[in-house]
Design a protein around this motif. Structure first.
Motif, short mmCIF file in Angstrom:
data_model
loop_
_atom_site.label_atom_id
_atom_site.label_comp_id
_atom_site.label_asym_id
_atom_site.label_seq_id
_atom_site.Cartn_x
_atom_site.Cartn_y
_atom_site.Cartn_z
N LYS A 218 0.94 -1.29 -0.11
CA LYS A 218 0.21 -0.13 0.05
C LYS A 218 0.89 1.24 -0.09
N ILE A 219 0.40 2.36 -1.00
CA ILE A 219 1.13 3.48 -0.90
C ILE A 219 -0.14 4.55 -0.84
N THR A 220 0.10 5.58 0.14
CA THR A 220 -1.11 6.52 0.30
C THR A 220 -0.42 7.86 -0.02
N LEU A 221 -0.87 8.71 -0.80
CA LEU A 221 -0.54 9.96 -1.15
C LEU A 221 -1.48 11.08 -0.75
N ILE A 222 -1.18 12.12 -0.36
CA ILE A 222 -1.90 13.12 -0.08
C ILE A 222 -1.76 14.47 -0.82
N LYS A 223 -2.62 15.35 -0.95
CA LYS A 223 -2.32 16.69 -1.56
C LYS A 223 -1.16 17.36 -1.13
N ASN A 224 -0.20 18.00 -1.78
CA ASN A 224 0.65 18.91 -1.46
C ASN A 224 0.07 20.43 -1.38
N LYS A 225 0.07 20.90 -0.20
CA LYS A 225 -0.45 22.12 0.07
C LYS A 225 0.19 23.41 -0.48
N TYR A 226 1.58 22.79 -0.73
CA TYR A 226 2.20 23.86 -1.34
C TYR A 226 2.65 23.89 -2.89
N TYR A 227 2.13 22.92 -3.54
CA TYR A 227 2.13 23.00 -4.91
C TYR A 227 1.43 24.11 -5.63
N TRP A 228 2.16 24.37 -6.72
CA TRP A 228 1.71 25.88 -7.35
C TRP A 228 0.21 25.76 -7.97
N ASN A 229 -0.14 24.41 -8.27
CA ASN A 229 -1.61 24.32 -8.90
C ASN A 229 -2.48 23.56 -7.97
N GLU A 230 -2.17 23.67 -6.67
CA GLU A 230 -2.76 22.84 -5.87
C GLU A 230 -4.37 22.97 -5.73
N SER A 231 -4.67 24.08 -5.77
CA SER A 231 -6.29 24.16 -5.90
C SER A 231 -6.90 23.67 -7.01
N LYS A 232 -6.17 23.02 -8.10
CA LYS A 232 -6.97 22.42 -9.09
C LYS A 232 -6.96 20.93 -8.94
N ASN A 233 -6.39 20.41 -7.68
CA ASN A 233 -6.31 19.06 -7.77
C ASN A 233 -7.55 18.73 -6.97
N ILE A 235 -8.73 15.41 -6.41
CA ILE A 235 -8.46 14.31 -5.33
C ILE A 235 -7.58 14.60 -4.08
N ASN A 236 -7.97 14.60 -2.98
CA ASN A 236 -7.21 14.93 -1.69
C ASN A 236 -6.52 14.23 -1.29
N LYS A 237 -6.67 12.62 -1.62
CA LYS A 237 -6.01 11.53 -1.17
C LYS A 237 -6.09 10.35 -2.12
N VAL A 238 -4.88 9.42 -2.33
CA VAL A 238 -5.12 8.46 -3.44
C VAL A 238 -4.21 7.32 -2.55
N ASN A 239 -4.94 6.01 -2.74
CA ASN A 239 -4.27 4.80 -2.21
C ASN A 239 -3.97 4.09 -3.19
N PHE A 240 -2.93 3.38 -3.38
CA PHE A 240 -2.64 2.43 -4.29
C PHE A 240 -2.25 1.07 -3.66
N TYR A 241 -3.05 0.07 -4.08
CA TYR A 241 -2.86 -1.24 -3.31
C TYR A 241 -2.28 -2.39 -4.37
N TYR A 242 -1.64 -3.35 -3.71
CA TYR A 242 -1.27 -4.48 -4.63
C TYR A 242 -2.07 -5.77 -3.97
N PHE A 243 -2.37 -6.42 -5.18
CA PHE A 243 -3.26 -7.61 -4.83
C PHE A 243 -2.77 -8.60 -5.99
N SER A 244 -2.39 -9.66 -5.22
CA SER A 244 -1.97 -10.84 -6.26
C SER A 244 -3.18 -11.65 -6.74
N ASP A 245 -4.04 -11.42 -6.23
CA ASP A 245 -5.64 -12.40 -6.47
C ASP A 245 -6.50 -11.38 -7.13
N PHE A 246 -6.80 -11.72 -8.35
CA PHE A 246 -7.74 -10.99 -9.08
C PHE A 246 -9.08 -10.91 -8.41
N VAL A 524 -2.63 11.63 -11.31
CA VAL A 524 -3.66 11.72 -10.45
C VAL A 524 -4.54 13.11 -10.49
N SER A 525 -3.46 14.09 -10.57
CA SER A 525 -3.94 15.66 -10.65
C SER A 525 -4.93 15.90 -11.68
#
Length: 532
Positions: A218-233, A235-246, A524-525
């Protein structure tokens, strides 16, 4: 060139240069996105990373001077504009004003100078980067003849950066869109060393920041409040998951817990195809499925033998029986869709299958083998059911047509990537995906001095033509050079092309503007969500 670990099977609904679901009537009530993958998740130093998932994550948490968007276009990133000198040898980039790192400190042109210089240090040098080929003093620095400070990259002030080239090249902007050129914060790297990339330490400049990383699952990303174009994002949070079983991942998808299944492999799952056909997106990518042959070993240094092995493979039937017609049979060395491609097809391409088989048998005999004195061959591949099915099919072709006796072995994929030329093999399955949409990205890997020349192929004429491709800016002349290189490879055949890759994604109806480009990346942005 990036490496792939698995290949995916999927139902297809449409073909385009990139995948996109158009947006309308959106709101921001749903602001968290969950994406499922079938391979282990990785994070890594952007100047070292060679794995597709690692590159994908870095495109979210870092940003280069320019950006490759989901539509496959080069657009302004940290630099709002740039210009090129009349002699084609000096690029001037104008950075956006008041940019910040994710810790709130100032991001300047000096950070880009440090990061690009860092690429050329001995313990960091990225084998995929082409910058050493055309930035002033790049080669000399790698050879230890000049210091990194002499590299042709200069901060004129905090907001203006110049890059000086030895010769004009058509691929600089594409090369700068690679994560290997993204900025890293000097004091952060110096404080934490290789651990600077960990969630508790990392300082980045992209639209998202790395919040969590859990054991490749699992990887979790959250919005970077200091990003120059932050207001256009959206998605506030994105989770990436790994599954070996479809089955587990699909269950989460139908229950609304997963919004996107990336690189999904649902071959044989009629329920998914029938029920979710409108949610399936097909993306032909700039990637290939190849069998690399170790040309430095006898008898595989005999190109008649290599030709016989290639001709004996019935790619059309392989696609029908193993892939259910979900991939694209490949007979040359360039995946479908590369810019300026002019591939050379083999001389036997238009022959009947019967005539092809006779040619394979003739070349096999001329190489010194027969059914009475058969070739014994070892095929290596990453441990996956799909690769095993492909290997079994190909070995049957070789046995039934030529009498070849095939043995299989598994290879550790990550070991291959770290030391591709030190691995002992005869024939090995490799999947590659382009770093940039340019023919040079594929041809360069087979030059004799390239560390990714896994087949140990050497041909001075080929090396010369590929070097000309890198520097030729006339598109007509460059296309002809491409054809020359293709002809040489087709004659020598250091690798056996099998498929041009196609990816598939399962995407919920409330996910909009999900765009995946031909090098298998997305931002994601750019994604928007409607309340579901």
């Amino acid at each position: 060139m990036k490496f792939k670990i698995i290949l995916f099977l999927f139902f297809l609904i449409h073909m385009s240069s990139y995948a996109i679901i158009n947006s309308n009537n959106l709101n921001n009530n749903k602001s968290e996105l969950n994406i499922g993958f079938f391979y282990s998740l990785k994070i890594g130093d952007p100047q070292k990373c060679q794995i597709i998932i690692c590159s994908l994550i870095n495109r979210q948490i870092f940003e280069g001077l320019v950006t490759l968007n989901g539509a496959g276009k080069i657009v302004p990133g940290a630099a709002e504009k740039w210009n090129l000198s009349s002699d084609g040898k000096t690029y001037t980039f104008y950075l956006r004003k008041n940019m910040k790192w994710s810790d709130g400190s100032d991001l300047t042109a000096h950070d880009f100078v440090y990061s690009i210089q860092r690429i050329f240090s001995a313990n960091v040098f990225h084998r995929n980067t082409y910058l050493s080929e055309f930035i002033e003093n790049g080669k000399e620095i790698l050879l230890g003849k000049k210091p990194a400070s002499s590299l042709g990259v200069k901060a004129i002030n905090n907001n203006i950066l110049e890059i000086y080239l030895t010769k004009p090249t058509p691929i600089l902007l594409e090369s700068l869109s690679e994560p290997v050129t993204f900025p890293v914060q000097k004091k952060n790297v110096e404080k934490y060393g290789e651990k600077f990339i960990l969630p508790q330490n990392i300082v980045s400049n992209g639209s998202y920041v790395l919040k969590k990383f859990k054991n490749g699952k699992k990887i979790t990303l959250i919005k970077n409040k200091y990003y120059w174009n932050e207001s256009k994002n959206i998605i506030n949070k994105v989770n990436f998951y790994y599954f070996s079983d479809f089955h587990k991942l699909y269950k989460l998808y139908i229950n609304g817990k997963i919004d996107i299944i990336s690189d999904a492999k649902i071959e044989g799952f009629k329920e998914v195809i029938n029920i979710h056909s409108s949610e399936i997106i097909k993306v032909p990518i700039l990637g290939g499925y190849f069998y690399y042959i170790n040309t430095s070993l006898a008898p595989f240094n005999n190109k008649k033998l290599r030709q016989a092995l290639s001709i004996a493979i019935d790619r059309e039937e392989l696609n029908r029986t193993v892939y259910k017609n979900l991939q694209i049979p490949l007979y040359h060395f360039l995946p479908n869709g590369l810019k300026n491609d002019f591939p050379a097809y083999p001389y036997w391409y238009h022959w009947t299958r019967e005539k092809q088989i006779e040619e394979a048998k003739k070349l096999y005999l001329e190489a010194g083998f027969s059914k009475e004195t058969p070739l014994k061959i070892k095929v290596s591949y990453y441990k996956s059911e799909l690769d095993r099915n492909v290997a079994n099919y190909i070995s049957n072709c070789w046995r039934n047509i030529l009498g070849v006796q095939t043995e299989f072995e598994f290879k550790n994929w990550f070991k291959i990537i770290e030391n591709p030329k030190t691995e002992n093999f005869q024939v090995i399955k490799i999947e590659t995906v382009a770093n940039i949409n340019d023919i040079y990205d594929f041809f360069n890997n087979h030059t004799s001095s390239n560390k990714l020349n896994i087949s140990n192929y050497e041909n001075p004429k080929y090396d010369y033509v590929v070097s000309e491709i890198m520097n030729e800016i006339d598109p007509v002349k460059r296309k002809e050079l491409n054809h020359q290189a293709s002809l040489i490879l087709m004659e020598d055949l250091p690798i056996i092309p099998i498929f041009s890759l196609v990816n598939h994604y399962l995407v919920k109806p409330y996910v909009y503007d999900f765009k995946v480009n031909r090098i298998e990346s997305f931002l994601v942005s750019e994604i928007k969500l409607k309340n579901n």
